[in-house]
Write an enzyme that holds these catalytic residues in place. Sequence first.
Site, PDB file in Angstrom:
ATOM      1  N   ASP A   4      -3.965  -5.658   2.918  1.00 22.69           N
ATOM      2  CA  ASP A   4      -2.774  -5.878   3.619  1.00 22.69           C
ATOM      3  C   ASP A   4      -2.971  -5.574   5.147  1.00 22.69           C
ATOM      4  O   ASP A   4      -3.471  -4.753   5.748  1.00 22.69           O
ATOM      5  CB  ASP A   4      -1.686  -4.826   3.359  1.00 22.69           C
ATOM      6  CG  ASP A   4      -0.583  -5.120   4.169  1.00 22.69           C
ATOM      7  OD1 ASP A   4      -0.147  -6.050   4.702  1.00 22.69           O
ATOM      8  OD2 ASP A   4       0.718  -4.337   3.745  1.00 22.69           O
ATOM      9  N   ASP A  23      -0.544 -12.445   4.868  1.00 20.82           N
ATOM     10  CA  ASP A  23      -1.087 -11.221   5.449  1.00 20.82           C
ATOM     11  C   ASP A  23      -1.492 -10.233   4.410  1.00 20.82           C
ATOM     12  O   ASP A  23      -2.174  -9.275   4.548  1.00 20.82           O
ATOM     13  CB  ASP A  23      -0.286 -10.502   6.433  1.00 20.82           C
ATOM     14  CG  ASP A  23       0.944 -10.011   5.710  1.00 20.82           C
ATOM     15  OD1 ASP A  23       1.499 -10.783   4.752  1.00 20.82           O
ATOM     16  OD2 ASP A  23       1.754  -9.036   6.262  1.00 20.82           O
ATOM     17  N   GLU A  24      -1.372 -10.768   2.955  1.00 17.69           N
ATOM     18  CA  GLU A  24      -1.697  -9.873   1.868  1.00 17.69           C
ATOM     19  C   GLU A  24      -2.506 -10.721   1.088  1.00 17.69           C
ATOM     20  O   GLU A  24      -2.306 -11.954   0.914  1.00 17.69           O
ATOM     21  CB  GLU A  24      -0.695  -9.119   1.198  1.00 17.69           C
ATOM     22  CG  GLU A  24       0.432  -8.323   1.940  1.00 17.69           C
ATOM     23  CD  GLU A  24       1.328  -7.733   1.476  1.00 17.69           C
ATOM     24  OE1 GLU A  24       0.997  -7.176   0.354  1.00 17.69           O
ATOM     25  OE2 GLU A  24       2.641  -7.803   1.862  1.00 17.69           O
TER      26      GLU A  24
END
Length: 390
Positions: free
Chosen positions: A9, A105-106
Amino acid sequence: MQKVLLHVDMNNYYASVESLFNPSLRTVPMAVCGDPAMRHGIILAKNELAKKHGIITAESIYSAKQKCPRLTTIMADYPKYIRFAKMSREIYRQYSHEVIPFGLDEAWIDLTGRVNGVATGERMAEDIRTRIKAELGLTVSIGVSYNYIFSKLASDMKKPDAVTVLPQSDLKSVIWKLPAFELLFVGKVTRQKLAAAGILTIGDIAGADVKFLRRLLGKQGECLWLFANGDDRGFDPKIPQDDPFKSIGNSITMPYDLQSELDILTMFYVLSKTVSSRLEKHALKAACISILIKYSDFNVINRQVTVNTPTNNKQDIYTNAKRLFMSNFARKPVRSVGIHVSKLYNNKYEQLTLLERELGELDEIKEIERNLQGKLKNLKVERYFGFNGG
């Protein structure tokens, strides 16, 4: 063979990327926002200094500046964020070919069969964390565990710039003591239902009667019970799931209110194309089509229809959306519209209605596309949907 999964993350992602290009942003409360000119004036991401003022994601810019008058706001630059997401994934793929994105973003990195166990996975996670900081200038929090659900849970436990490990031995002593809302897919409504039933921790979910959870939450209740007990077989992010968590949709808030039926239907047609493309991408068809209409007075209506034959065809989706809209339009200025589809099925149904479209319906589509090239061009819908007419 025990699975070993990392969940990566990227911390305060949009804000962190912006700070790379303007380091002075690191020293002030800062937030990345939607475009106020398009009436998307909400907080999308914020840095740690802004968090200390109580600023939260999805609140309005106005509300955020009431909390922090000195807040610096930056308009979101999605191409920039996509570029850095691609660079991060290139690093991840040096550790495993199984990299499963979960938003920009992950991502999960499946190390199963590539490492001896969670301990080796932790060393790789530390290596990735160090490289992302050195090569991209960003920080990440990484969770290491034996399934998707708990690796995601672990990555949320220590932020920013940290690695957290949750081995199977921590199930009862650590994981079950965490709040229920920390579990993936426990949103606000589900959290409220669980709390009303006296279920406050992940351990409470694990120890509950699965039949009771099914009555309380439907199929989702059974999935959460399995997740809480360390069984993630009901969740595979590599393929679309036919489960209560999955639907596909899109919406748009216009920079000015729309009043004519043609203008509003044009927006529904654009949304139908984007939803259709996403269904086709995942080899899915939908049996339920719903629309959202938000008027200028912020009154919202939602309507839905179930179709006899599941579809992913843009004109089918648009036709049903149009019927719902026309039968519910209150003749007031419209601020935003949306289309969502649910009851998703694998793409195994033959579409029999393609040759049955009436000529008038096709003429209407041509008029809508001319409208897009005309006075609605300044809505810049292609900026949000990649739509180029035709």
